[in-house]
Write an enzyme that holds these catalytic residues in place. Structure first.
Site, PDB file in Angstrom:
ATOM      1  N   HIS A   6      -3.088   4.267   5.033  1.00  0.00           N
ATOM      2  CA  HIS A   6      -4.833   3.810   4.799  1.00  0.00           C
ATOM      3  C   HIS A   6      -5.478   4.243   3.681  1.00  0.00           C
ATOM      4  CE1 HIS A   6      -7.835   0.603   6.346  1.00  0.00           C
ATOM      5  NE2 HIS A   6      -8.318   1.497   6.791  1.00  0.00           N
ATOM      6  N   ARG A  62       0.555  -0.600   0.107  1.00  0.00           N
ATOM      7  CA  ARG A  62      -0.115   0.118  -0.019  1.00  0.00           C
ATOM      8  C   ARG A  62       0.924   1.529  -0.053  1.00  0.00           C
ATOM      9  NH1 ARG A  62      -2.385   0.727   5.303  1.00  0.00           N
ATOM     10  NH2 ARG A  62      -1.099   2.477   5.393  1.00  0.00           N
ATOM     11  N   TYR A  66       3.434   4.957  11.275  1.00  0.00           N
ATOM     12  CA  TYR A  66       4.367   4.033  12.142  1.00  0.00           C
ATOM     13  C   TYR A  66       4.741   3.322  10.826  1.00  0.00           C
ATOM     14  CZ  TYR A  66       0.057   3.374   9.136  1.00  0.00           C
ATOM     15  OH  TYR A  66      -1.109   3.700   7.598  1.00  0.00           O
TER      16      TYR A  66
HETATM   17  C1  TPP Z   1     -15.144  -5.915  11.312  1.00  0.00           C
HETATM   18  C2  TPP Z   1     -14.131  -4.870  11.252  1.00  0.00           C
HETATM   19  N1  TPP Z   1     -13.334  -5.157  12.301  1.00  0.00           N
HETATM   20  C3  TPP Z   1     -12.765  -3.090  11.974  1.00  0.00           C
HETATM   21  C4  TPP Z   1     -12.463  -2.653  11.377  1.00  0.00           C
HETATM   22  C5  TPP Z   1     -11.602  -1.134  11.086  1.00  0.00           C
HETATM   23  N2  TPP Z   1     -10.757  -1.031  10.260  1.00  0.00           N
HETATM   24  C6  TPP Z   1     -10.810  -0.776   8.914  1.00  0.00           C
HETATM   25  S1  TPP Z   1     -10.396  -0.705   7.579  1.00  0.00           S
HETATM   26  C7  TPP Z   1      -9.004  -1.989   8.585  1.00  0.00           C
HETATM   27  C8  TPP Z   1      -7.916  -2.222   8.190  1.00  0.00           C
HETATM   28  C9  TPP Z   1      -8.330  -3.737   7.516  1.00  0.00           C
HETATM   29  O1  TPP Z   1      -6.803  -3.831   6.827  1.00  0.00           O
HETATM   30  P1  TPP Z   1      -6.789  -5.135   5.616  1.00  0.00           P
HETATM   31  O2  TPP Z   1      -7.785  -5.850   6.092  1.00  0.00           O
HETATM   32  O3  TPP Z   1      -5.622  -5.044   5.840  1.00  0.00           O
HETATM   33  O4  TPP Z   1      -6.901  -4.136   4.126  1.00  0.00           O
HETATM   34  P2  TPP Z   1      -6.738  -2.790   4.098  1.00  0.00           P
HETATM   35  O5  TPP Z   1      -7.421  -1.612   4.111  1.00  0.00           O
HETATM   36  O6  TPP Z   1      -4.646  -3.001   3.698  1.00  0.00           O
HETATM   37  O7  TPP Z   1      -6.642  -3.296   2.520  1.00  0.00           O
HETATM   38  C10 TPP Z   1     -10.208  -1.575  10.110  1.00  0.00           C
HETATM   39  C11 TPP Z   1      -9.223  -2.559  11.140  1.00  0.00           C
HETATM   40  C12 TPP Z   1     -13.376  -2.730  10.565  1.00  0.00           C
HETATM   41  N3  TPP Z   1     -13.842  -2.327   8.826  1.00  0.00           N
HETATM   42  N4  TPP Z   1     -14.146  -4.084  10.431  1.00  0.00           N
END
Ligand code: TPP
Length: 358
Positions: A259, A255, A268
């Site tokens: 985020h 990425r 971080y």
């Molecule tokens: C069930 C749930 N828990 C927490 C969140 C908060 N949250 C949003 S994005 C994220 C990180 C997700 O990371 P990843 O699966 O690696 O996907 P990326 O954003 O890197 O594409 C989190 C913890 C959420 N959206 N849904």
């Protein structure tokens, strides 16, 4: 699958190396298809840039960029047939656009509207899921239902590395494997779940290796290598269509941006790490290869850029205007008969708005 057929996939499959050269022994990619893939990569990159600008102008509420992941975004749709389904996350706007949905319609959700903008049934694209991994269960349900009906539909289910720690991921993989659902689980391992690095997410040898526990193949692929992605995902789709069940594909990618606009990645991760990934750019690799084999020249590059600019202008025009929002809509479409609490809150909001207007 027999235990002997399952082994942990750790080294990512690759066809084009970081310098855009065909790796030794790799089959030559179809140049016309790759040139079309390149056009889609340029569009995806331009869309990411445009959306970032719209966020900074306050025109979009939020935008999770897929910069650096464009090859994943393009490949996961180019391997699908018209009747297949895509189940995307909040980060997969460019994939939905690559599937052929008007980006302006896709961005409705990220503008803060309550509906997803496009008709999922028309495009065979589920709404972008924000709750992590929930879409994987829905994807398996759609795939399983199609199989029971005797249809040859395949479902491409997208998620990130962080989402593989969710219970829903486990349930979806297990159910799909047991019932041989025609699903491809495509994990874009971009190394972070917001601020949580992969090392704090999982100590499995790879995310693809998790497939072994479910009894399905797990494949790791260079997520910045478009032809390799199309090959691996294409094989997984063919397997699913042939009734052989699901595959877990892990793309090794990164990425490049934060985020979302609401995050500051410099808190971080080190700039050096980002700098290491920049030369592995998925666009650069395909451009170098196509140029070397004489399939891309300055004129064609200009045409592609001009077309991408046109798309970006259409996005600006479509997203740029002020849309009147009815604040009371937040209470609509939840219960056919609102609960007393919701009715009370709605009345309080109305009174406040009337007070402000007076
Ligand atoms: C069930 C749930 N828990 C927490 C969140 C908060 N949250 C949003 S994005 C994220 C990180 C997700 O990371 P990843 O699966 O690696 O996907 P990326 O954003 O890197 O594409 C989190 C913890 C959420 N959206 N849904």
């Amino acid at each position: 699958m027999s235990a002997g057929q399952l082994k942990a996939a750790i080294t990512p499959a690759r066809l084009l190396d970081e310098k855009g050269r065909l790796v030794r022994g790799a089959p030559k990619p179809d140049v016309e298809a790759l040139a079309e893939g390149y056009r889609k990569l340029v569009f995806a990159r331009r869309l990411n840039e445009q959306c970032g600008a719209l966020v900074r102008q306050g025109r979009l509420a939020v935008y999770p960029s897929s910069r650096g992941q464009e090859a994943c975004q393009v490949a996961c749709t180019s391997v699908l047939a018209d009747g297949d389904w895509l189940f995307p996350t909040y980060r997969d706007t460019a994939a939905i656009a690559a599937r052929g949905v008007d980006p302006v319609e896709v961005l409705t959700l990220l503008r803060g509207d309550w509906h997803c903008g496009y008709d999922p049934n028309v495009h065979k694209v589920a709404p972008q899921a924000t709750p992590l991994a929930t879409q994987l269960l829905h994807a398996v349900g759609v795939g399983h239902a199609a199989r029971l009906k005797g249809e040859d539909t395949v479902v491409m289910a997208l998620c990130g590395d962080g989402a593989t720690s969710e219970g829903d991921f486990h349930e979806a993989c297990n159910f799909a494997a047991v019932f041989r659902a025609p699903v491809v689980f495509f994990v874009q391992n971009n190394k972070y779940a917001i601020s949580v690095p992969l090392a704090r997410q999982s100590v499995a040898p790879s995310l693809a290796a998790k497939a072994i526990g479910y009894g399905m193949p797990g494949v790791r692929v260079d997520g910045n290598d478009l032809p390799a992605l199309e090959k691996v995902l294409g094989e997984a789709v063919a397997r699913a269509r042939a009734g052989e069940g699901p595959t877990l594909v892990e793309a090794d990618t990164y990425r490049i941006e934060s985020h979302t606009n609401a995050d500051d990645a410099s808190r971080y991760r080190a700039d050096d790490e980002v700098s290491e990934w920049l030369p592995r750019d998925p666009l650069l690799r395909v451009r170098t290869y196509l140029t070397a084999v004489g399939a891309l020249d300055a004129r064609r590059e200009e045409e592609i850029t001009a077309a991408a600019e046109e798309m970006a202008a259409a996005v600006r025009a479509g997203v740029g205007g002020e849309t009147p929002v009815d604040p009371e809509e937040i209470f609509a479409h939840v219960h056919s008969t609102p609960t007393p609490q919701l009715a009370e809150q709605r009345a309080a909001l109305r009174a406040e708005l009337e007070f402000e207007e007076a």
